[in-house]
Scaffold this active site. Structure first.
Site, PDB file in Angstrom:
ATOM      1  N   ALA A 195     -52.113  -4.062 -23.841  1.00 58.29           N
ATOM      2  CA  ALA A 195     -52.485  -4.862 -22.658  1.00 58.29           C
ATOM      3  C   ALA A 195     -53.981  -4.869 -22.390  1.00 58.29           C
ATOM      4  CB  ALA A 195     -51.747  -4.344 -21.426  1.00 58.29           C
ATOM      5  N   GLY A 196     -54.713  -3.906 -22.956  1.00 53.42           N
ATOM      6  CA  GLY A 196     -56.150  -3.864 -22.700  1.00 53.42           C
ATOM      7  C   GLY A 196     -56.475  -3.433 -21.278  1.00 53.42           C
ATOM      8  N   HIS A 255     -63.807 -16.789 -25.925  1.00 49.92           N
ATOM      9  CA  HIS A 255     -64.282 -16.389 -24.598  1.00 49.92           C
ATOM     10  C   HIS A 255     -64.249 -14.860 -24.509  1.00 49.92           C
ATOM     11  CE1 HIS A 255     -64.426 -15.981 -20.236  1.00 49.92           C
ATOM     12  NE2 HIS A 255     -64.723 -17.266 -20.146  1.00 49.92           N
ATOM     13  N   GLY A 270     -55.223   3.578 -13.014  1.00 51.56           N
ATOM     14  CA  GLY A 270     -54.585   3.577 -14.330  1.00 51.56           C
ATOM     15  C   GLY A 270     -55.216   4.584 -15.283  1.00 51.56           C
TER      16      GLY A 270
END
Lengths: 298, 298
Positions: A171-172, A82, A163
């Site tokens: 964490a991407g 996915h 961020g």
């Protein structure tokens, strides 16, 4: 009834049950929040968690789950079928009861800000929370997937809403946003001719000139020898179930076909059904605060 | 959703606010129970309190309120325009959500037993809780009122279900029983001819051959120049709002009259509206546990 928000975060782990349980535990542990469901998909290597509660508690639970996912999932080694871009891939906030979309957007901004600042994860606001048209669609944000995010974040047009603008390699990237609840609504027709279902799906769906908040396809239900207009109602407050139902019934008559019945698959907000009753009974001045159960939990 | 019972006790004090407040406080003080409304009627010298909650907590609150009413109200000196027989005159328990009538009857028996044994008040079980046909109707039990109760309790056929067979002179007699919720449902017709509303009321109400759980009258709404079929739906699970609405619409057509709309007055259980949506959408296999809000509060 209480102010209720539904949250359906997607996490990039669908094989290691221990990890998924630890993430889900962050939601289960908060008393005022109710875990409704979670499922792991091995092929996708992805889990979907559904919970509901008062908005402050929901974003607390979502934040804690995102924190734990960032600790336990390493995107550098993630593989799965996915599309994905982060350990916590996407967090939709969905208004259910006694809360506006505007408030949900506000909560999504609070949540996105905390994830960005406290966890050091790049966050994009999407759907109704998006700051520009280009960021409304999750697929556009996620294009290039995790592997492309380091480069994507360098582009001026893909500066994150919160961020760092340098990829958190573990964490991407996470998308956070408010959207309306989906209602999966199917109408069954007393014919075996799937072309009729397809023609009617064409009439009611937005893409081909129908109702703005209706997605529809026509398909065969072979085991019953009938056909179905299978729909996703993406904003029941603007495109009502009853209006689409009545339209399908009228269109079917044009082919001499009767409507057998309809189905609601999965969960539905109470108001979507109250709207139907209100319409057919032609209620004057009905207020959903007249519903006894709403009084109990207000 | 949680198991929910509604309770609507009537107390024989409608003038002294201090006393009524002390009775109501017994209900308010229990966290798991929600006070929905209370009103004092000076002419009737009577108060009606409405609250809702989980059954165990509801009967606890009802018992405590009955105890306080027995301490603060003296029936020997009570005067008022409404028939009455006790300080706590009647306590109906009403199933609202995820609870059966049979369970409500069981709870009414528990409550009646405690009032009889611990407070020394004669209790009659009425409505669905009645042990015989003669005790179903509150008016039959209350006939003779407080002043006639000392004599009535001496008769073999009027031995109480719980408590002493000698009148508690201060507290009088209390009826306790389970009944279905009432839904006050009116349908407005686009005519000034009240005879048409009266004829249609005749068609739909039980007393003149209509639906078993429907009471109806026809009346004029002078300020709008229209007429109305004004109804009490006394068991919406057996005589549905939609069936009565459709019948009225069809009957009105017979006089060339249109239905303008309908009204629900006061509170209504969610299920009564879900049934309407289910009917008109011809839902297949819909279960009210699919309603998101029910999941939150189960």
């Amino acid at each position: 009834m209480a102010r209720l928000v539904q949250c359906v975060p997607n996490f990039s782990e669908g094989r290691n049950k221990e990890i998924v349980e630890k993430i889900v535990e962050e939601i289960r542990i908060i008393d005022e929040v109710k875990l409704l469901d979670y499922s792991m998909d091995k092929d996708h290597n992805r889990s979907v968690v559904t919970f509901i509660g008062e908005p402050e508690k929901v974003i607390e639970a979502a934040f804690n789950a995102t924190k734990t996912a960032a600790e336990l999932i390493d995107m550098k080694t993630h593989r799965g079928g996915h599309p994905r871009m982060g350990a916590t891939d996407v967090i939709p906030l969905i208004p259910i009861s006694d809360i506006t979309m505007e408030e949900c957007i506000e909560y999504s901004i609070q949540l996105g800000k905390r994830i960005g600042e406290e966890l050091g994860i790049s966050v994009f606001l999407y759907e109704k929370s998006a700051k520009s048209k280009e960021r409304e669609n999750l697929a556009d944000i996620r294009r290039g997937q995790y592997e492309g995010m380091a480069e994507k974040l360098k582009k001026e047009e893909w500066q994150p809403d919160f961020g760092p603008d340098i990829l958190n390699e573990r964490a991407g990237v996470t998308a956070v946003g408010a959207r309306m609840p989906l209602v999966a609504f199917n109408v069954n027709l007393a014919t075996g001719d799937v072309e009729i279902a397809k023609k009617i799906a064409n009439v009611v769906r937005a893409r081909t000139g129908g109702f703005t908040y209706c997605k529809a396809i026509g398909l065969e239900i072979a085991e019953r020898g009938i056909v179905q207009v299978s729909m996703n109602m993406v904003d029941y407050t603007r495109t009502s179930l009853f209006r689409v139902f009545d339209t399908i019934e009228r269109e079917a008559k044009r082919y001499g076909v009767n409507v057998i019945g309809s189905e609601i698959i999965g969960l539905v907000p109470m108001q979507a059904l109250v709207d139907v009753a209100d319409y057919y009974l032609r209620l004057e001045n009905f207020d959903s605060s007249q519903i006894l159960e709403k009084r109990m939990f207000e």
